[in-house]
Design a protein around this motif. Structure first.
Motif, PDB file in Angstrom:
ATOM      1  N   TRP A   1      -5.647   3.216   0.146  1.00 15.60           N
ATOM      2  CA  TRP A   1      -5.421   1.948  -0.549  1.00 15.60           C
ATOM      3  C   TRP A   1      -6.604   1.012  -0.288  1.00 15.60           C
ATOM      4  CZ3 TRP A   1      -1.491  -0.552  -3.347  1.00 15.60           C
ATOM      5  CH2 TRP A   1      -1.549  -1.937  -3.374  1.00 15.60           C
TER       6      TRP A   1
ATOM      7  N   PRO B   1       0.823  -1.220   0.000  1.00 12.34           N
ATOM      8  CA  PRO B   1       0.000   0.000   0.000  1.00 12.34           C
ATOM      9  C   PRO B   1       0.855   1.268   0.000  1.00 12.34           C
ATOM     10  CG  PRO B   1      -0.628  -1.452   1.816  1.00 12.34           C
ATOM     11  CD  PRO B   1       0.629  -2.004   1.210  1.00 12.34           C
TER      12      PRO B   1
ATOM     13  N   GLU C   1      -5.436  -3.779  -5.409  1.00 11.36           N
ATOM     14  CA  GLU C   1      -5.612  -3.200  -4.077  1.00 11.36           C
ATOM     15  C   GLU C   1      -6.597  -3.982  -3.215  1.00 11.36           C
ATOM     16  OE1 GLU C   1      -6.356   1.002  -4.225  1.00 11.36           O
ATOM     17  OE2 GLU C   1      -4.656   1.350  -5.570  1.00 11.36           O
TER      18      GLU C   1
END
Length: 170
Positions: free
Chosen positions: A104, A74, A168
């Motif tokens: 993130w 992240p 993500e």
């Protein structure tokens, strides 16, 4: 003010990174197999009113951050990269700076970004800011989705948006 450029690798091909004395001013994924095509640099030069000079190695730190990002770490680029926002103006600038705060793995709708940016009802303008962002990937416009939660577009490459969202979500 001087401008310089380098290239940074992404899974979508090398991206053009243009820097000013203040920070990164543009980060563009090329539509061409060769990111050094003259029209990409010419377009940036027109926007800046100056011709960026080649500076091999200028994007090394950004490339390291992108490598970490694409490995699933992240990375919050706004904390690690100095941005020169000169190519974003008015509400687009406000919207993009608001989008930079989306964490993130999180998403917001275009309408939610508009509200946070102080302009409820400006969801379409948020979409325009996303489409015209001078900072592909590093300002996470891919985290802005439709109100029904579906991804929507990412320029001409909705598959890239899906890739980034899936990355993500892991």
């Amino acid at each position: 003010m001087t401008f310089r450029y380098d290239f940074a690798p992404t899974p979508f091909g090398d991206a053009l990174a243009v820097f000013s004395d203040e920070g990164i001013v543009r980060f563009d994924l090329s539509e061409s197999e060769d990111p050094s095509v003259p029209w990409l640099l010419e377009g940036v030069a027109r926007e800046l009113g100056a011709i960026p000079e080649p500076d091999p190695g200028a994007a090394d730190e950004l490339s390291r951050l992108l490598g970490s990002y694409f490995e699933g770490e992240p990375v919050h680029f706004a904390d690690r990269v100095e941005f020169d926002w000169r190519l974003a103006h008015g509400f687009s600038l406000t919207a993009l700076q608001t989008i930079s705060t989306i964490e993130w793995g999180e998403t917001m709708s275009y309408g939610e970004v508009a509200v946070l940016a102080g302009h409820p009802g400006a969801a379409r303008a948020v979409g325009t800011a996303c489409r015209l962002t001078p900072f592909s990937i590093i300002v996470p416009v891919h985290r802005v989705v439709r109100s029904d939660g579906s991804p929507g577009h990412y320029g001409a490459h909705p598959d890239r948006k899906r890739f980034l969202l899936d990355l993500e979500a892991r």
